[in-house]
Scaffold this active site. Structure first.
Site, PDB file in Angstrom:
ATOM      1  N   TYR A 127       2.412   7.163  11.219  1.00 33.28           N
ATOM      2  CA  TYR A 127       2.650   5.645  12.044  1.00 33.28           C
ATOM      3  C   TYR A 127       3.549   4.846  11.111  1.00 33.28           C
ATOM      4  CZ  TYR A 127      -1.161   4.846   8.509  1.00 33.28           C
ATOM      5  OH  TYR A 127      -2.022   4.479   7.343  1.00 33.28           O
ATOM      6  N   HIS A 135      -4.255   4.504   4.049  1.00 25.83           N
ATOM      7  CA  HIS A 135      -5.257   3.581   4.299  1.00 25.83           C
ATOM      8  C   HIS A 135      -6.273   4.141   3.279  1.00 25.83           C
ATOM      9  CE1 HIS A 135      -8.607   0.763   5.382  1.00 25.83           C
ATOM     10  NE2 HIS A 135      -9.185   1.963   5.866  1.00 25.83           N
ATOM     11  N   ARG A 182       0.723  -1.197  -0.093  1.00 26.31           N
ATOM     12  CA  ARG A 182      -0.030   0.142  -0.096  1.00 26.31           C
ATOM     13  C   ARG A 182       0.968   1.105  -0.201  1.00 26.31           C
ATOM     14  NH1 ARG A 182      -2.909   0.948   5.483  1.00 26.31           N
ATOM     15  NH2 ARG A 182      -1.670   2.752   5.443  1.00 26.31           N
TER      16      ARG A 182
END
Lengths: 324, 397
Positions: B298, B289, B285
């Site tokens: 993060y 998200h 990815r």
């Protein structure tokens, strides 16, 4: 006193309780290193380490199921369900396990935990990020259900919930997570569960709400005042235990009541409140108890303003009830 | 608090991600990464499952997928759509698996496979109407953006809750077998979903009943902020197949050729009555998200950089160039054409009324609305007539 929003107030309560009581732990999806998708657990991983602020795999039944084991073994878990809409895979654990452990073991064990979860709509989240599922849980004996509307109550109620001997579902109004700001007492601060708050005194009609909809009720009451309608506003804060005395006391005075909630109307908590009022205040009622609620449909995406029982609709109900 | 247990194993895994990659252990060897095209796209592939025309067509789909995602993210930033979740970096996985199936096969999407919906014939303007939730939206403005459904292309409806589609895909394929029809279902999910109850249930049912389903795990390394190592202690996702008594394969998800070949193999096994396959597509990815998070909060940027070099589009472009199928000028023309196609579809979608009619509030709850829905709809209608603020987002004075 510092001015905080609801997320900061929740974070403050968690930090203080974790400092005070080493058995308090948080767990859930993204709650550790990231500090939660809404950042409510920010800084806990850094301060308390990975054994007390735990990222879990992506499985709500696992989060609650392991929290049950932790609670039985003497920890005080505060699991987070990322959105209340995602609580349903954990339904079996919550309804059949968490809520019944004390009862089914004859009191040998109890299962105290605080399940925190953001709930509610008005954030353009569609039906999987907007639901208000409180009724399912109020209808489950053994659980307490608490919904703060303001930062001050978010801190005080969460602190009390963490110290409570019973499991508590703590629903946080994400629509006003950041928008609701207010002074919050520093240090230890408790608001008892089961005590409603009269946020506005009035004599003509009792307006009952909680969580995000309390803000809409408050707005409607201000607008009603401009029209000469005198409204008493009650923020229930805790739905189970329910402060029925506060409701009764107010309605005996006003003789009229309007209940607001964003969950669907049928079997919504407004139905229970309405029943309680007619059982306890029947001879004092001047008008039928009205409900201003979400529709008996899933939560829509585009037409969410039309769906939500916001101030303009509440105002119309207030007018109807005083002119009945 | 006195600590009675040391989560050493967890720490080892968290700190040991690099070591793990350097020294693959037993399970990774049992489930080797199937790859046909070199990581940089150079040289001849081990085999080529696609004819020139198919290859070029899929390249165009991948380009379209990338441009679609970039355009939608930009539109979300401009406030023209409310939310977006895309598949940047995962195009070869999404389109390779979609292309490896037959047109009559059903697809049960997760929420990143919009390109597969288009590949199955959903008009692009219809997809954009879903993003806008407008009056022309097939979903009647009921769903968030990126939750499209396209029944004519056997592309099922999307749910946000994780993993729910997995047993549903098994049920559909099971039904096809009961009815004596050759239909293999394909179901997409991320590696995060392998933690869900429904992953277990779906694979278990499919294994027991030898149901013809291809389980596609888009292992993109991250479930919002949680990396794969903290999602599962398994070295691979594919090895989980062993426990369910089904076939498992691990494929380079950024290698279009390998993904197509592996999907075809899995489909053939399923259609031959040999049961389901868990296909782990290893990809990454590259972005957050969704538009709701900033991955910098993060995920260290250094982790992403190596994967940017493995971009499935760059890799395929090089292969096509070396194969003599694509020249620079042709590529530029294709990129421009795709851009025009997307812009035209957006324009078409934005021409529709931004709000669906009020009746859509109660449509689709039941086959026919009950008195409650009808009564409540009229209440809302009357409330709007009295005060237009009921339908207006900014009613606060």
């Amino acid at each position: 006193m510092p001015v905080l929003n609801i997320i900061q107030a929740v974070n403050d309560a968690l930090k203080l309780e974790m400092r005070r009581d080493p058995s308090v732990v948080v767990l859930g999806e993204d709650v550790g290193r990231f500090g939660g998708v809404f950042r409510a657990t920010t800084g806990l991983h850094e301060e308390f380490g990975p054994d007390r602020a735990m990222d879990t795999p992506l499985a709500e039944s696992g989060i609650i199921g392991t929290a049950v084991g932790m609670a039985l073994y003497g920890l005080k878990p505060v699991p987070e369900i990322q959105f209340a809409d995602f609580i349903f895979p954990a339904m079996d654990q919550i309804v059949n396990e968490v809520a019944k452990y004390r009862y089914r073991s004859g009191g040998q064990w109890s299962c105290p935990m605080v399940i925190r979860s953001p709930y509610g709509g008005g954030i353009r989240g569609g039906h999987y990020h907007s639901q208000s599922p409180e009724t399912h849980f109020i209808h489950t004996p053994g659980l307490k259900v608490v919904v703060p509307a303001t930062p001050e109550d978010a801190k005080g109620l969460l602190t009390s919930a963490i110290r409570d001997p019973d499991p508590v579902l703590f629903l946080e109004p994400k629509r006003v997570y950041r928008a609701a700001r207010g002074e919050v007492p520093e240090g230890e601060y408790l608001v008892p569960l089961g005590k409603a708050r009269v946020t506005r005194a009035g004599h003509q009609v009792t307006l009952i709400a909680w969580g995000a909809m309390w803000h809409e009720a408050d707005q409607a009451a201000r607008e009603a005042e401009a029209e000469g309608i005198d409204v008493e506003v009650l923020d229930l804060r805790s739905l189970q235990p329910l402060d029925v005395e506060a409701i009764e006391h107010s309605v005996l005075k006003t003789g009229r009541a309007v209940v607001v909630h964003e969950a669907p109307r049928t079997c919504g908590f407004g139905a229970e409140i309405s029943a309680l009022i007619q059982e306890r205040c029947f001879l004092h009622l001047e008008a039928p108890v009205l409900r201003v609620t979400g529709l008996d449909t899933p939560f829509p995406y585009t037409l969410e303003n039309e769906y939500l029982p916001r101030a303009p609709r509440i105002l119309q109900a207030l007018r109807r009830t005083v002119t009945f | 608090m006195r600590r009675t247990t040391e989560p050493r194993e967890l720490r080892r895994r968290e700190n040991g991600a690099a070591k793990e990659a350097a020294a693959p252990k037993a399970e990774a060897e049992r489930y080797p990464l199937f790859r046909l095209l070199a990581e940089d796209g150079a040289g001849a592939p081990a085999e080529s499952p696609l004819a020139d025309g198919e290859l070029l067509s899929l390249y165009r789909w991948m380009v379209l997928s990338r441009q679609l995602d970039e355009r939608m993210v930009a539109m979300q930033r401009q406030g023209r759509i409310g939310f977006y979740i895309g598949a940047i970096g995962e195009e070869a996985t999404v389109l390779g698996t979609a292309a490896g199936m037959q047109p009559g096969d059903w697809i049960f999407p997760c929420y990143r496979e919009h390109a597969a919906a288009l590949y199955r014939g959903m008009p692009m303007a219809a997809l954009f109407c879903d993003m806008l939730g407008n009056a022309a939206d097939l979903m009647l403005g009921h769903q968030m953006p990126c939750h499209e459904a396209w029944r004519p292309g056997h592309y099922a409806s999307i749910s946000s809750p994780i993993g729910t589609q997995i047993p549903q895909a098994v049920g559909a394929a099971w039904a096809a077998r009961i009815k004596g029809e050759e239909m293999v279902s394909l179901v997409y999910f991320g590696e995060g979903a392998t933690s869900s109850n429904d992953f277990h249930t779906g694979l278990n049912f499919a294994g027991v009943h030898k149901v013809p389903t291809v389980f596609v795990c888009r292992n993109n390394g991250w479930a919002i902020s949680v990396p794969r190592e903290r999602q599962t202690a398994s070295e691979t996702i594919a090895q989980k197949a062993v426990a369910y008594g089904i076939a498992g394969e691990r494929v380079d998800g950024n290698d279009l050729l390998a993904v197509v070949a592996a999907t075809r193999r899995a489909r053939a096994r399923a259609a031959a009555g040999e049961g389901p396959t868990l296909l782990e597509c290893v990809t990454y990815r590259l972005e957050g998200h969704s538009t709701s998070d900033d991955p910098k909060a993060y995920r260290p940027v250094e982790l992403v950089e190596p994967w940017r070099k493995k971009d499935p589009l760059t890799r395929l472009r090089r292969h096509l160039t070396e194969r003599g199928l694509l020249a620079e000028a042709g590529d530029q023309k294709l990129l421009a054409e795709v851009k025009e196609e997307i812009l035209a579809a957006i324009k078409q979608a934005e021409a529709a009324d931004p709000k669906p009619p009020l009746e859509t509030l109660i449509q689709g709850v039941y086959a026919e609305p009950m008195w409650q829905q009808r009564e409540q709809l009229e209440e809302v209608r009357a409330a709007i007539a009295l005060d237009p603020r009921v339908a207006n987002p900014r009613h606060q004075s």
